[in-house]
Design a protein around this motif. Sequence first.
Motif, short mmCIF file in Angstrom:
data_model
loop_
_atom_site.label_atom_id
_atom_site.label_comp_id
_atom_site.label_asym_id
_atom_site.label_seq_id
_atom_site.Cartn_x
_atom_site.Cartn_y
_atom_site.Cartn_z
N VAL A 168 0.84 -1.21 0.00
CA VAL A 168 0.00 0.00 0.00
C VAL A 168 0.87 1.25 0.00
O VAL A 168 0.64 2.20 -0.77
CB VAL A 168 -0.95 -0.01 1.21
N VAL A 169 1.88 1.28 0.86
CA VAL A 169 2.79 2.43 0.92
C VAL A 169 3.51 2.60 -0.42
O VAL A 169 3.63 3.73 -0.94
CB VAL A 169 3.81 2.26 2.06
N GLY A 170 3.97 1.51 -1.00
CA GLY A 170 4.65 1.58 -2.28
C GLY A 170 3.74 2.08 -3.38
O GLY A 170 4.16 2.86 -4.25
N ALA A 171 2.48 1.65 -3.35
CA ALA A 171 1.52 2.09 -4.36
C ALA A 171 1.24 3.59 -4.23
O ALA A 171 1.23 4.32 -5.24
CB ALA A 171 0.22 1.30 -4.24
N VAL A 172 1.02 4.05 -3.02
CA VAL A 172 0.76 5.48 -2.80
C VAL A 172 1.96 6.31 -3.23
O VAL A 172 1.83 7.34 -3.90
CB VAL A 172 0.42 5.74 -1.32
N ALA A 173 3.16 5.86 -2.86
CA ALA A 173 4.38 6.58 -3.23
C ALA A 173 4.58 6.58 -4.74
O ALA A 173 5.01 7.59 -5.33
CB ALA A 173 5.59 5.97 -2.54
N THR A 174 4.28 5.47 -5.39
CA THR A 174 4.42 5.39 -6.85
C THR A 174 3.50 6.39 -7.52
O THR A 174 3.91 7.11 -8.45
CB THR A 174 4.10 3.97 -7.34
N PHE A 175 2.26 6.47 -7.07
CA PHE A 175 1.32 7.44 -7.65
C PHE A 175 1.80 8.87 -7.40
O PHE A 175 1.81 9.71 -8.30
CB PHE A 175 -0.08 7.26 -7.07
N ALA A 176 2.21 9.15 -6.16
CA ALA A 176 2.62 10.52 -5.80
C ALA A 176 3.85 10.95 -6.59
O ALA A 176 3.90 12.09 -7.10
CB ALA A 176 2.89 10.60 -4.30
#
Length: 311
Positions: free
Chosen positions: A151-159
């Motif tokens: 989840v953290v990786g996904a949010v960071a990837t989008f940001a």
Amino acid sequence: MRILTLVLLAPFTAEFLLGDQYLAGTPELGRQLGMFALYVAFYGAAALLIREAARRAGRGWPTILTLALAFGVFEEGLLTQTLFNPHYLGLDLLSFGHVPGLGIGGPWTLYVLTLHVVWSIGAPIAVAETLFGREPWLKKVGLSLWSVSLVVGAVATFAITYSFAPFVAPVAQLAGAALVVVALAVAAFRFRAPAWTSTPGRPWVAFALGLGASTAFQLVFRLMDSLPWLMVGLLLVIELATVFAVTRLRPPAFPLAAGALITYCWLGLKTASEAGSTAVFEQSALILVTVALLVVTVRRVRTPVSVLKVH
């Protein structure tokens, strides 16, 4: 060690072996190490959780690869949104074989999703399982921690993507991509693990198949840039022919993956040659690491490799 191997190998293959990332000096070193940590959190967690979900459910490679496809749609459709962004990184990805009703580019969609299925998820899992087995690896705490990591990786990837390529696709496209992700995830667990085992004594046939099919796939995508739908047709023929050959030959999973990884080696080196001598040096080091890992894997499990199940 088995968890570490997979969560490091997935981002290493997906982003570095392909030649998309180069360290290129001290300032870049810090940034790239930071990016690698992000990729471990995202790609590594995804590969680990996909493998774990499939093996805990008693499923095999059809489930793993379908979940890998769902991951590809999730990343490219909902996070980086390259499936819908006509000017991602200044590239014209969608006009080539544009599909007006969906707002996507046919060749790019097929190509990038295949990259995730084969190289980002499939090949790293095949190597790691050859070394450490197919039983479940995680306990409840591990499942929770790596789920948070994803989840953290996904949010960071989008940001991070949005920070240098500010774009948000229309709601209809995002909703459609989300529905596809859910549908693929559900469909993945409809597959049962085939009961047959791989044919012993054919690892080099499997390696040649993996290398030949993946090389043909990459060459068609690069050489037929004026005939988009012929390209799509040929790419699909290569994929379907590979699936047919695998079901007929029943080869071990690892040699197939090894062939695909060698394709990324030469492809990354070609990309590096266009970026300068430093990139060539760094890419050569990545290739040596990859080949060494493959050799160690073969030497460590020479006998078991021939009896692995491709399921």
